[in-house]
Design a protein around this motif. Structure first.
Motif, PDB file in Angstrom:
ATOM      1  N   SER A   1       0.853  -1.184   0.000  1.00  0.00           N
ATOM      2  CA  SER A   1       0.000   0.000   0.000  1.00  0.00           C
ATOM      3  C   SER A   1       0.891   1.236   0.000  1.00  0.00           C
ATOM      4  CB  SER A   1      -0.896   0.014   1.231  1.00  0.00           C
ATOM      5  OG  SER A   1      -1.420   1.304   1.464  1.00  0.00           O
ATOM      6  N   GLN A   2       0.521   2.214  -0.791  1.00  0.00           N
ATOM      7  CA  GLN A   2       1.312   3.444  -0.851  1.00  0.00           C
ATOM      8  C   GLN A   2       1.426   4.092   0.525  1.00  0.00           C
ATOM      9  OE1 GLN A   2       2.670   4.512  -4.034  1.00  0.00           O
ATOM     10  NE2 GLN A   2       3.983   5.519  -2.541  1.00  0.00           N
ATOM     11  N   ASP A   3       0.349   4.095   1.289  1.00  0.00           N
ATOM     12  CA  ASP A   3       0.385   4.706   2.628  1.00  0.00           C
ATOM     13  C   ASP A   3       1.333   3.955   3.561  1.00  0.00           C
ATOM     14  OD1 ASP A   3      -1.446   6.591   1.822  1.00  0.00           O
ATOM     15  OD2 ASP A   3      -3.172   5.529   2.654  1.00  0.00           O
ATOM     16  N   ILE A   4       1.272   2.635   3.536  1.00  0.00           N
ATOM     17  CA  ILE A   4       2.108   1.832   4.431  1.00  0.00           C
ATOM     18  C   ILE A   4       3.576   1.983   4.073  1.00  0.00           C
ATOM     19  CG2 ILE A   4       2.683  -0.506   5.182  1.00  0.00           C
ATOM     20  CD1 ILE A   4      -0.244  -1.243   4.816  1.00  0.00           C
TER      21      ILE A   4
ATOM     22  N   ALA B   1     -17.932 -12.102 -15.482  1.00  0.00           N
ATOM     23  CA  ALA B   1     -17.953 -13.562 -15.341  1.00  0.00           C
ATOM     24  C   ALA B   1     -16.892 -14.071 -14.370  1.00  0.00           C
ATOM     25  CB  ALA B   1     -17.747 -14.214 -16.707  1.00  0.00           C
ATOM     26  N   VAL B   2     -16.262 -13.167 -13.625  1.00  0.00           N
ATOM     27  CA  VAL B   2     -15.198 -13.578 -12.705  1.00  0.00           C
ATOM     28  C   VAL B   2     -15.787 -14.180 -11.440  1.00  0.00           C
ATOM     29  CG1 VAL B   2     -13.356 -12.716 -11.193  1.00  0.00           C
ATOM     30  CG2 VAL B   2     -13.475 -11.974 -13.577  1.00  0.00           C
ATOM     31  N   ASN B   3     -15.290 -15.360 -11.065  1.00  0.00           N
ATOM     32  CA  ASN B   3     -15.753 -16.043  -9.858  1.00  0.00           C
ATOM     33  C   ASN B   3     -14.828 -15.839  -8.672  1.00  0.00           C
ATOM     34  OD1 ASN B   3     -17.956 -17.258 -11.255  1.00  0.00           O
ATOM     35  ND2 ASN B   3     -16.535 -18.760 -12.114  1.00  0.00           N
ATOM     36  N   ASN B   4     -13.522 -15.824  -8.929  1.00  0.00           N
ATOM     37  CA  ASN B   4     -12.542 -15.715  -7.848  1.00  0.00           C
ATOM     38  C   ASN B   4     -11.474 -14.694  -8.187  1.00  0.00           C
ATOM     39  OD1 ASN B   4     -13.181 -18.198  -6.018  1.00  0.00           O
ATOM     40  ND2 ASN B   4     -13.084 -19.064  -8.090  1.00  0.00           N
ATOM     41  N   ILE B   5     -11.139 -13.856  -7.204  1.00  0.00           N
ATOM     42  CA  ILE B   5      -9.963 -12.997  -7.278  1.00  0.00           C
ATOM     43  C   ILE B   5      -9.061 -13.402  -6.125  1.00  0.00           C
ATOM     44  CG2 ILE B   5      -9.055 -10.646  -7.132  1.00  0.00           C
ATOM     45  CD1 ILE B   5     -11.738  -9.665  -8.251  1.00  0.00           C
ATOM     46  N   VAL B   6      -7.834 -13.790  -6.448  1.00  0.00           N
ATOM     47  CA  VAL B   6      -6.875 -14.205  -5.430  1.00  0.00           C
ATOM     48  C   VAL B   6      -5.743 -13.195  -5.417  1.00  0.00           C
ATOM     49  CG1 VAL B   6      -5.372 -16.040  -4.601  1.00  0.00           C
ATOM     50  CG2 VAL B   6      -7.469 -16.621  -5.856  1.00  0.00           C
ATOM     51  N   LEU B   7      -5.516 -12.568  -4.276  1.00  0.00           N
ATOM     52  CA  LEU B   7      -4.439 -11.589  -4.148  1.00  0.00           C
ATOM     53  C   LEU B   7      -3.159 -12.310  -3.769  1.00  0.00           C
ATOM     54  CD1 LEU B   7      -6.252  -8.690  -2.248  1.00  0.00           C
ATOM     55  CD2 LEU B   7      -6.106  -9.128  -4.717  1.00  0.00           C
ATOM     56  N   ILE B   8      -2.127 -12.149  -4.591  1.00  0.00           N
ATOM     57  CA  ILE B   8      -0.886 -12.895  -4.412  1.00  0.00           C
ATOM     58  C   ILE B   8       0.293 -11.954  -4.148  1.00  0.00           C
ATOM     59  CG2 ILE B   8      -1.693 -14.808  -5.826  1.00  0.00           C
ATOM     60  CD1 ILE B   8      -0.015 -13.784  -8.135  1.00  0.00           C
ATOM     61  N   HIS B   9       1.361 -12.537  -3.615  1.00  0.00           N
ATOM     62  CA  HIS B   9       2.646 -11.851  -3.423  1.00  0.00           C
ATOM     63  C   HIS B   9       2.518 -10.598  -2.550  1.00  0.00           C
ATOM     64  CE1 HIS B   9       6.784 -10.894  -4.125  1.00  0.00           C
ATOM     65  NE2 HIS B   9       6.920 -11.717  -5.157  1.00  0.00           N
ATOM     66  N   LEU B  10       1.745 -10.684  -1.465  1.00  0.00           N
ATOM     67  CA  LEU B  10       1.679  -9.568  -0.520  1.00  0.00           C
ATOM     68  C   LEU B  10       3.001  -9.441   0.222  1.00  0.00           C
ATOM     69  CD1 LEU B  10      -1.405 -10.133  -1.052  1.00  0.00           C
ATOM     70  CD2 LEU B  10      -1.792  -9.301   1.276  1.00  0.00           C
TER      71      LEU B  10
ATOM     72  N   ASP C   1       5.346  -8.867   3.337  1.00  0.00           N
ATOM     73  CA  ASP C   1       5.174  -9.141   4.768  1.00  0.00           C
ATOM     74  C   ASP C   1       5.093  -7.856   5.585  1.00  0.00           C
ATOM     75  OD1 ASP C   1       5.166 -11.852   4.356  1.00  0.00           O
ATOM     76  OD2 ASP C   1       7.302 -12.107   4.748  1.00  0.00           O
ATOM     77  N   ARG C   2       5.821  -6.839   5.169  1.00  0.00           N
ATOM     78  CA  ARG C   2       5.910  -5.622   5.986  1.00  0.00           C
ATOM     79  C   ARG C   2       5.145  -4.432   5.417  1.00  0.00           C
ATOM     80  NH1 ARG C   2      12.089  -3.549   5.818  1.00  0.00           N
ATOM     81  NH2 ARG C   2      11.147  -1.983   7.182  1.00  0.00           N
ATOM     82  N   ASN C   3       4.790  -4.477   4.140  1.00  0.00           N
ATOM     83  CA  ASN C   3       4.190  -3.302   3.500  1.00  0.00           C
ATOM     84  C   ASN C   3       2.753  -3.525   3.044  1.00  0.00           C
ATOM     85  OD1 ASN C   3       6.670  -1.811   3.699  1.00  0.00           O
ATOM     86  ND2 ASN C   3       7.434  -2.972   1.933  1.00  0.00           N
ATOM     87  N   SER C   4       2.096  -4.534   3.621  1.00  0.00           N
ATOM     88  CA  SER C   4       0.714  -4.817   3.247  1.00  0.00           C
ATOM     89  C   SER C   4      -0.115  -5.105   4.494  1.00  0.00           C
ATOM     90  CB  SER C   4       0.642  -6.016   2.293  1.00  0.00           C
ATOM     91  OG  SER C   4       1.035  -7.206   2.963  1.00  0.00           O
ATOM     92  N   ASP C   5      -1.418  -5.176   4.316  1.00  0.00           N
ATOM     93  CA  ASP C   5      -2.360  -5.543   5.369  1.00  0.00           C
ATOM     94  C   ASP C   5      -3.419  -6.424   4.725  1.00  0.00           C
ATOM     95  OD1 ASP C   5      -4.634  -5.584   7.121  1.00  0.00           O
ATOM     96  OD2 ASP C   5      -3.836  -3.829   8.163  1.00  0.00           O
ATOM     97  N   ALA C   6      -3.304  -7.736   4.907  1.00  0.00           N
ATOM     98  CA  ALA C   6      -4.144  -8.692   4.190  1.00  0.00           C
ATOM     99  C   ALA C   6      -5.632  -8.427   4.401  1.00  0.00           C
ATOM    100  CB  ALA C   6      -3.792 -10.115   4.605  1.00  0.00           C
ATOM    101  N   LYS C   7      -6.024  -8.177   5.645  1.00  0.00           N
ATOM    102  CA  LYS C   7      -7.441  -7.967   5.950  1.00  0.00           C
ATOM    103  C   LYS C   7      -7.971  -6.730   5.238  1.00  0.00           C
ATOM    104  CE  LYS C   7     -10.678  -7.519   9.814  1.00  0.00           C
ATOM    105  NZ  LYS C   7     -10.809  -7.478  11.311  1.00  0.00           N
ATOM    106  N   VAL C   8      -7.209  -5.658   5.294  1.00  0.00           N
ATOM    107  CA  VAL C   8      -7.623  -4.404   4.647  1.00  0.00           C
ATOM    108  C   VAL C   8      -7.636  -4.563   3.133  1.00  0.00           C
ATOM    109  CG1 VAL C   8      -6.970  -1.997   4.228  1.00  0.00           C
ATOM    110  CG2 VAL C   8      -6.863  -2.941   6.547  1.00  0.00           C
ATOM    111  N   PHE C   9      -6.607  -5.221   2.582  1.00  0.00           N
ATOM    112  CA  PHE C   9      -6.529  -5.409   1.134  1.00  0.00           C
ATOM    113  C   PHE C   9      -7.719  -6.221   0.626  1.00  0.00           C
ATOM    114  CE2 PHE C   9      -1.716  -4.816   0.086  1.00  0.00           C
ATOM    115  CZ  PHE C   9      -1.725  -3.607   0.766  1.00  0.00           C
TER     116      PHE C   9
END
Length: 244
Positions: free
Chosen positions: A157-160, A196-205, A207-215
């Motif tokens: 995240s740009q803010d993080i 028609a998209v069923n699943n979006i999987v967020l990859i390659h977060l 460890d220090r510059n992301s927030d999985a729950k928020v993302f």
């Protein structure tokens, strides 16, 4: 279709797509090959091949042992040169032209990373439709029609990153000049046909510059789709063309 995530971060990336007949496509070979064998119950007989997006170790560290085990590894000419080993099982792939690996059809396309000739993939199979695989890129030049599933990088995240790496300009610039932010991820998804998209999987977060729950929440709010965070050991049993 079953999607199994062996790992998805800067320590290593590897994703297994297995259809109902047991045919498995490995996407990224960035963990020790022993881990891949364990995930496959040491049965490599139905592996149709491995796709690698680029030469960084967290995406290819298992490639040398994979080819020794008889698995063909597919990558661009630039990536193969960057792997720094030779094998007849390293197979150069064209960009923009479909090729088949068993029942999977693949098209590679250009991405923007700090290596020579990285790529992303469109992967098609009758069980899961069309899946976009996009990682380690600042942005995507293309939009795609008819997507059914998406694996996409949301590294930081740009803010993080502004807060945590304000005193380390070199590292901060390296990240923002080679990876996709959650902000760009949202823009990229909105630029595509998601009906028609069923699943979006967020990859390659990161460890220090992301927030999985928020993302996860941000992508759900932006797309109104089912969103998962790629974590080690996660399995999506119904990674399919249809939602049910």
């Amino acid at each position: 279709m079953r999607l199994h995530i062996i790992n998805s971060n800067s320590d290593g990336n590897c994703y297994l797509f297995t259809d109902n007949e047991g045919n498995t496509l490995i996407v990224e070979c960035g963990v020790r090959f022993e881990k891949i064998k364990q995930a496959l119950n040491f049965d490599l007989s139905r592996v149709v091949g491995s796709l690698v997006t680029h030469e960084h170790g967290d995406h290819c560290k298992g490639a040398k042992d994979a080819v020794k085990a008889g698995i063909d590894v597919y990558a661009t000419v630039g990536t193969i040169k960057g792997l720094k080993f030779e094998s007849h099982r390293l197979i150069a792939i064209p960009k923009g032209k479909a090729f088949n690996l068993g029942p999977f059809s693949v098209i590679a396309f250009d991405t923007h990373h700090d290596v020579n000739e990285p790529c992303g993939f469109l992967i098609k199979h009758e069980e899961m439709g069309t899946t976009l695989f996009l990682t380690d890129t600042i942005y995507c030049d293309f939009s795609f029609c008819g997507l059914n599933n998406i694996l996409i990088e949301a590294n930081y995240s740009q803010d993080i990153i502004d807060e945590k790496l304000s005193g380390n300009r070199f590292l901060r610039n390296r990240v923002i000049q080679s990876h996709m932010s959650i902000e760009t991820c949202i823009e990229t998804l909105k630029a595509n046909d998601l009906r028609a998209v069923n699943n979006i999987v967020l990859i390659h977060l990161s460890d220090r510059n992301s927030d999985a729950k928020v993302f996860k929440q941000r992508i759900e709010d932006a797309t109104l789709k089912t969103v998962s965070i790629a974590t080690a050991g996660l399995t999506l049993e119904n990674f399919d063309l249809l939602p049910f």
